[in-house]
Scaffold this active site. Structure first.
Site, PDB file in Angstrom:
ATOM      1  N   VAL A 104      38.918  12.885 -27.225  1.00 32.38           N
ATOM      2  CA  VAL A 104      39.682  13.914 -27.900  1.00 32.38           C
ATOM      3  C   VAL A 104      39.345  15.172 -27.140  1.00 32.38           C
ATOM      4  O   VAL A 104      37.926  15.459 -27.315  1.00 32.38           O
ATOM      5  CB  VAL A 104      39.815  13.755 -29.524  1.00 32.38           C
ATOM      6  N   CYS A 105      40.024  15.853 -27.096  1.00 32.39           N
ATOM      7  CA  CYS A 105      39.518  17.318 -26.393  1.00 32.39           C
ATOM      8  C   CYS A 105      38.429  17.241 -25.331  1.00 32.39           C
ATOM      9  O   CYS A 105      38.615  16.285 -24.339  1.00 32.39           O
ATOM     10  CB  CYS A 105      38.867  18.358 -27.467  1.00 32.39           C
ATOM     11  N   THR A 106      37.501  17.914 -25.324  1.00 33.62           N
ATOM     12  CA  THR A 106      36.621  18.010 -24.323  1.00 33.62           C
ATOM     13  C   THR A 106      35.213  16.772 -23.961  1.00 33.62           C
ATOM     14  O   THR A 106      34.564  16.782 -23.271  1.00 33.62           O
ATOM     15  CB  THR A 106      35.683  19.459 -24.196  1.00 33.62           C
ATOM     16  N   THR A 124      42.405  16.536 -21.294  1.00 33.74           N
ATOM     17  CA  THR A 124      41.400  17.350 -22.135  1.00 33.74           C
ATOM     18  C   THR A 124      41.942  18.618 -22.795  1.00 33.74           C
ATOM     19  O   THR A 124      43.269  18.857 -22.444  1.00 33.74           O
ATOM     20  CB  THR A 124      40.275  17.646 -21.385  1.00 33.74           C
TER      21      THR A 124
END
Lengths: 231, 231
Positions: A104-106, A124
């Site tokens: 998830v995300c970075t 991302t």
């Protein structure tokens, strides 16, 4: 642990993570039937999020069982992990045995630094999307991206959409829909500013300017991680 | 603490809460400028959510500073709090001094048990919405409801919409929009099953049947709390 029919999902819980990257998916995963969710870190001390929330790991790198799903959240603490061989080795080892390798995300940049997104489509957080290419991934501007057994989510709140998609992939649509109704996930954002696609130009500039130092620091870590992988 | 320009937001962190009721709003609130977010419980021990996540309080009932915003999340542990005079007194005391008195999910029933929603429009998780009337509130079938200085959110994930609304009310729209873009809150639920309004009839029946024992246990606690308030 010895119940082979139980699905095992592990989320990396690391210092200065963005807690909602982890707590959103946790809430979804923990509602799935016959599932054990693990919060994993190097030791059992409370882990402090980028904004001060302290959460306790449930297993360590040494005690973590075999995982069916490994999930790496993001947040500013991701930068330090990009060259942390202990963490990257742990992720590589478990990913090789996992059915699904996810972020998830970075967190996607950590997967990339571990060499796990080479040749894969991935996403991302919007402000760091281009950095995936430095790690050999193909950046895709979408909320949730699946390529073979890699599933990646976009920024922070995408973790809820991501996790429902993962649950649907593992347990079927009905289980995901059941969880969605239980969580009353029928979002009504009060504004339409949640994406660079929909945000006003001046707001986008404001946020980009604020994020610029972090993004540059992250980019340098991504470049170093890419060089390490080549080395 | 003595910085009077700093906004103080307190979230009640109680055993068997639904952690996303709290962690969603926390992520939004903690990104607001010049703001301190407190996680409040009776003691400093880790608090375990209904699905096993351990989070540390940052202040206790005794050390909690004056709050500008008090927020009560929900979850099954709410039932025990409905008659817990220590907690209800704490909430009453701080609510009397707060600018905004708020809840997410079944936290509204705790506010109601504390006598703080009498004559107010309010919302809660869809499966318990009717119970608000037993506590003298006027149930409203909406994602976020504001009536004077009471702001209540619907089930679990509504906490993110709720918190952005609270931030907009305190700091203005631009701050809320900035946070929304940072959190990439541009939701794309994979299904349309997040509300009784949109879910398929058989899914709704399935979830209602599963929830029935919990809802009945909750209803009995609500009835007792209503009687206590009258007494």
């Amino acid at each position: 642990m010895t119940d082979s029919s139980c699905i095992s999902i592990g989320l990396l819980l690391f210092p200065a993570l963005t807690q909602l990257d982890l707590t959103g998916p946790y809430e979804v995963f923990a509602r799935a039937p016959n599932t054990k969710v693990h919060l994993i870190w190097k030791n059992s001390e409370p882990v402090i999020s980028d904004r001060g929330m302290a959460i306790l790991p449930t297993v360590t790198f040494d005690t973590c069982p075999k995982l069916d799903v490994i999930c790496i959240p993001g947040g500013p603490g991701q930068i330090d992990l990009m060259e942390d061989e202990e963490t990257l080795s742990f992720i590589r080892h478990h990913s090789a045995q996992s059915k699904l390798v996810t972020s998830v995300c970075t967190g996607a940049l950590i997967l990339g630094a571990a060499g796990l997104l080479q040749g894969y489509k991935a996403t991302t957080h919007w402000a760091s999307l281009d950095q995936l290419a430095l790690l050999g991934a193909e950046p895709v501007n979408a909320r949730v991206v699946r390529d073979r057994n890699r599933i990646t989510g976009a920024g922070v709140t995408s973790g809820i959409d991501f996790a429902l998609s993962v649950v649907a992939a593992i347990y079927g649509d009905n289980v995901a829909q059941n969880i969605q109704l239980n969580m009353e996930y029928d979002p009504e954002p009060p504004f339409t500013s949640g994406s660079p696609r929909t945000a006003a130009a001046d707001l986008l500039k404001q946020v980009k300017d604020q994020l610029a130092p972090l993004i540059e620091k992250r980019r340098l870590a991504t470049v170093r991680a890419a060089a390490n992988k080549m080395g």
